[in-house]
Motif scaffolding. Structure first.
Motif, PDB file in Angstrom:
ATOM      1  N   LEU A 157       0.833  -1.200   0.000  1.00 14.72           N
ATOM      2  CA  LEU A 157       0.000   0.000   0.000  1.00 14.72           C
ATOM      3  C   LEU A 157       0.867   1.248   0.000  1.00 14.72           C
ATOM      4  CD1 LEU A 157      -2.715   1.432   0.202  1.00 14.72           C
ATOM      5  CD2 LEU A 157      -2.689   1.017   2.683  1.00 14.72           C
ATOM      6  N   SER A 158       1.942   1.229   0.764  1.00 13.02           N
ATOM      7  CA  SER A 158       2.871   2.354   0.776  1.00 13.02           C
ATOM      8  C   SER A 158       3.451   2.597  -0.613  1.00 13.02           C
ATOM      9  CB  SER A 158       3.995   2.093   1.786  1.00 13.02           C
ATOM     10  OG  SER A 158       5.011   3.062   1.677  1.00 13.02           O
ATOM     11  N   ALA A 159       3.859   1.523  -1.294  1.00 14.58           N
ATOM     12  CA  ALA A 159       4.429   1.680  -2.637  1.00 14.58           C
ATOM     13  C   ALA A 159       3.408   2.268  -3.609  1.00 14.58           C
ATOM     14  CB  ALA A 159       4.928   0.327  -3.146  1.00 14.58           C
ATOM     15  N   ARG A 160       2.147   1.867  -3.467  1.00 15.83           N
ATOM     16  CA  ARG A 160       1.098   2.437  -4.328  1.00 15.83           C
ATOM     17  C   ARG A 160       0.923   3.926  -4.055  1.00 15.83           C
ATOM     18  NH1 ARG A 160      -3.745  -1.139  -2.799  1.00 15.83           N
ATOM     19  NH2 ARG A 160      -4.913   0.355  -4.056  1.00 15.83           N
ATOM     20  N   LEU A 161       0.973   4.298  -2.798  1.00 14.15           N
ATOM     21  CA  LEU A 161       0.836   5.722  -2.452  1.00 14.15           C
ATOM     22  C   LEU A 161       2.016   6.530  -2.987  1.00 14.15           C
ATOM     23  CD1 LEU A 161      -0.608   5.179   1.110  1.00 14.15           C
ATOM     24  CD2 LEU A 161      -1.693   6.603  -0.650  1.00 14.15           C
ATOM     25  N   VAL A 162       3.205   5.959  -2.922  1.00 19.43           N
ATOM     26  CA  VAL A 162       4.368   6.648  -3.494  1.00 19.43           C
ATOM     27  C   VAL A 162       4.189   6.816  -5.001  1.00 19.43           C
ATOM     28  CG1 VAL A 162       6.841   6.447  -3.964  1.00 19.43           C
ATOM     29  CG2 VAL A 162       5.966   5.943  -1.675  1.00 19.43           C
ATOM     30  N   ASP A 163       3.688   5.781  -5.676  1.00 23.66           N
ATOM     31  CA  ASP A 163       3.443   5.893  -7.117  1.00 23.66           C
ATOM     32  C   ASP A 163       2.420   7.001  -7.411  1.00 23.66           C
ATOM     33  OD1 ASP A 163       5.221   3.947  -7.866  1.00 23.66           O
ATOM     34  OD2 ASP A 163       3.726   2.339  -7.972  1.00 23.66           O
ATOM     35  N   LEU A 164       1.405   7.128  -6.561  1.00 24.49           N
ATOM     36  CA  LEU A 164       0.410   8.185  -6.770  1.00 24.49           C
ATOM     37  C   LEU A 164       1.016   9.564  -6.529  1.00 24.49           C
ATOM     38  CD1 LEU A 164      -2.809   6.569  -5.285  1.00 24.49           C
ATOM     39  CD2 LEU A 164      -2.345   7.121  -7.676  1.00 24.49           C
ATOM     40  N   MET A 165       1.915   9.672  -5.580  1.00 23.90           N
ATOM     41  CA  MET A 165       2.630  10.950  -5.399  1.00 23.90           C
ATOM     42  C   MET A 165       3.406  11.295  -6.659  1.00 23.90           C
ATOM     43  SD  MET A 165       4.233  10.783  -1.548  1.00 23.90           S
ATOM     44  CE  MET A 165       3.733   9.302  -0.693  1.00 23.90           C
ATOM     45  N   ARG A 166       4.056  10.298  -7.224  1.00 26.46           N
ATOM     46  CA  ARG A 166       4.842  10.535  -8.436  1.00 26.46           C
ATOM     47  C   ARG A 166       3.935  10.853  -9.624  1.00 26.46           C
ATOM     48  NH1 ARG A 166       8.806   5.865  -9.543  1.00 26.46           N
ATOM     49  NH2 ARG A 166       9.924   7.482 -10.706  1.00 26.46           N
TER      50      ARG A 166
END
Length: 376
Positions: A157-166
């Motif tokens: 979930l953290s990695a998905r949120l980082v992708d959304l930030m990017r």
């Protein structure tokens, strides 16, 4: 923490009925999340310090993670619904950032799913003139949500949120915000133990950040150097760690300690990262962490998450140096500053477990602490 309040003063400060306060104190009724947050805000403390049930905070956060995951799954096709004016959205995102810095993860988990859905609606519906600001608000809100996901071990979930930030950062058209996203992205490299690629990614981000002319630009570059120093330490690249730490220290001397683009930066933050780098490098470098702590302690006005992190890192250095009692004291200080951050930190679990094994006949407090953090 505020001075001791009477029940009447606490009721007025928290906007909770006096009768409710009395019943809670007498144990005659339970307390909802919203009431707990209101009382904690009035007292100026982390709500986790008010919970007698040691499992309650962890359970509430973990129960909220699927809701958070559902909210971001529809980032590009959000449900219909209301969207508050920009000035109100700014205020609530500012509040979410403050919760993150204070390690108020329960509140983030409860509030952020609806906020992220609303921001996504606002971004997709907004006129072109407002989209950049809404994209920036989305990045900041995603970062607050990511703090919960990452700290509570939801790495996917953290990695998905980082992708959304990017995804959102380019639409914000703010190079300093892009630098803050690069700072956060390092979590994915830490989680994967891909330290050398993580260092490379930060060095690319440093090439893209604006020249350090203003205080925010100086802080953006300095924060990236701080982060690069730590991941270089994890990669056991002593030269790169020292070089990035020197760059961060030189930049910190040019600005006051503050929160810039959601990241604390300044001379105090660099000192904390010096301890982190020393622990990351290990071996003969650990003594440097003890030297820093011997002459300096993080001031109370630093964000709670950063202050507690200092004591967690220091505890590991003390444990490795044979100072078991000092290590336990540092862990207790970290717990007092930010209970949720401390409890969910994997190093705390590991080190509390080690301390319990080293001091089998020791007092009940050590066993209680180890049970509180689910020590390994």
């Amino acid at each position: 923490m505020r001075p001791k309040l009477t029940q009447q003063q606490l009721a007025e400060a928290s906007c909770v009925a006096l009768g409710t306060i009395r019943k809670i104190e007498r144990g005659e009724r339970g307390v909802s999340d919203s009431t707990l947050e209101a009382i904690a805000d009035a007292l100026g403390i982390d709500p986790a310090r008010l919970c007698s049930d040691r499992e309650s905070v962890q359970t509430r956060v973990h129960d909220a993670l699927p809701v958070l995951s559902a909210a971001i799954a529809a980032y590009d096709v959000p449900d219909d619904g209301p969207v508050r004016p920009l000035h109100e959205l700014r205020e609530v995102v500012d509040a979410a950032v403050s919760w993150r810095l204070a390690a108020r993860y329960t509140r983030i988990a409860r509030e952020l799913p609806d906020l992220l859905a609303e921001l996504a609606r606002g971004y997709h519906q907004a006129p072109a003139a407002e989209q950049a600001e809404l994209a920036g608000l989305l990045v900041r809100a995603y970062r607050a949500a990511d703090a919960v996901a990452y700290k509570f071990g939801a790495r996917d979930l953290s990695a998905r949120l980082v992708d959304l930030m990017r995804w959102a950062a380019p639409a914000a058209d703010d190079p300093l915000l892009a630098a803050s996203v690069a700072y956060v992205r390092t979590e994915t490299f830490f989680a994967a133990r891909a330290h050398t690629p993580g260092l490379r990614a930060l060095e690319h981000a440093l090439d893209a950040v604006p020249a350090p002319a203003t205080a925010p630009e100086i802080a953006a570059r300095g924060a990236l150097h701080m982060r690069a120093a730590v991941i270089a330490g994890r990669a056991r690249d002593t030269g790169a760690a020292a070089g990035h730490l020197d760059e961060a220290r030189a930049l910190a001397d040019q600005v006051s300690e503050d929160v810039y683009c959601g990241t604390a930066f300044g001379p105090d933050s660099v000192r904390i990262h010096e301890v982190s780098v020393s622990v990351s490098l290990g071996d003969e470098h650990v003594s440097r962490a003890l030297d820093v702590a011997g002459e300096w302690k993080p001031p109370r006005d630093l964000p709670a998450e950063r202050r507690s992190g200092f004591y967690i890192e220091l505890a590991r250095a003390q444990l490795w140096s044979g100072l078991a009692d000092d290590a336990f004291e540092s862990l207790k200080v970290a717990r007092h500053i930010a209970p949720q951050h401390t409890r969910e930190h994997p190093w705390v679990r590991e080190d509390a477990g080690t301390l319990r094994r080293l001091k089998r006949a020791d007092a009940e407090t050590l066993s209680n602490f180890a049970e509180w953090c689910a020590a390994t």
